[in-house]
Every structure is written in C-alpha cells, then in structure tokens.
Scaffold this motif. Structure first.
Motif, PDB file in Angstrom:
ATOM      1  N   PHE A  38       0.826  -1.199   0.000  1.00 21.27           N
ATOM      2  CA  PHE A  38       0.000   0.000   0.000  1.00 21.27           C
ATOM      3  C   PHE A  38       0.863   1.253   0.000  1.00 21.27           C
ATOM      4  O   PHE A  38       0.610   2.198  -0.743  1.00 21.27           O
ATOM      5  N   PHE A  39       1.896   1.276   0.820  1.00 16.10           N
ATOM      6  CA  PHE A  39       2.757   2.452   0.942  1.00 16.10           C
ATOM      7  C   PHE A  39       3.529   2.700  -0.352  1.00 16.10           C
ATOM      8  O   PHE A  39       3.660   3.848  -0.794  1.00 16.10           O
ATOM      9  N   ILE A  40       4.025   1.649  -0.977  1.00 14.45           N
ATOM     10  CA  ILE A  40       4.733   1.801  -2.256  1.00 14.45           C
ATOM     11  C   ILE A  40       3.780   2.321  -3.327  1.00 14.45           C
ATOM     12  O   ILE A  40       4.132   3.211  -4.113  1.00 14.45           O
ATOM     13  N   GLY A  41       2.564   1.803  -3.372  1.00  9.14           N
ATOM     14  CA  GLY A  41       1.571   2.297  -4.315  1.00  9.14           C
ATOM     15  C   GLY A  41       1.238   3.759  -4.072  1.00  9.14           C
ATOM     16  O   GLY A  41       1.096   4.554  -5.014  1.00  9.14           O
ATOM     17  N   PHE A  42       1.136   4.140  -2.815  1.00  8.14           N
ATOM     18  CA  PHE A  42       0.870   5.533  -2.459  1.00  8.14           C
ATOM     19  C   PHE A  42       2.007   6.440  -2.928  1.00  8.14           C
ATOM     20  O   PHE A  42       1.761   7.505  -3.509  1.00  8.14           O
TER      21      PHE A  42
END
Length: 58
Positions: A38-42
């Motif tokens: 999720f954080f990488i996608g964000f």
C-alpha cells in the motif's frame, strides 16, 4: 488494501493475546507485506501526480 492490513494486524494482536504465536507471526507478516505494498503504491501515485503537474504547468 489498507483495510486488509488492519484486519490482519487485529488478528495478529488477538492471536498473540490468546497464545497462538504461530498464527500471530503469520498474520503480522501478512499485515506488514500488505502495508508495504500500500505504501509503495501511495508513493508511486504521489510521484506520478508530481510528474503530471510538472508536465501540465507551463
């Protein structure tokens, strides 16, 4: 995706409190993996937004 990360985190905490350390460790790993994705996608979305902003503004 963040919803599933929180769900697995809660499962990990409850399983750890009950004494199921194997289940707790597995749920913690899954939670960390999902949060990392999720954080990488964000960060990618923020990067794309900055690139589009630079491309659009004169």
């Amino acid at each position: 995706m963040i919803k599933y990360a929180v769900i697995f985190l809660v499962i990990s905490i409850i399983a750890g409190a009950i004494g199921f350390t194997g289940v707790s460790a597995l749920a913690r790993k899954i939670s960390l993996l999902l949060f990392g994705l999720f954080f990488i996608g964000f960060l990618l979305l923020i990067g794309f937004a900055v690139l589009v902003d630079h491309a659009v503004t004169p």
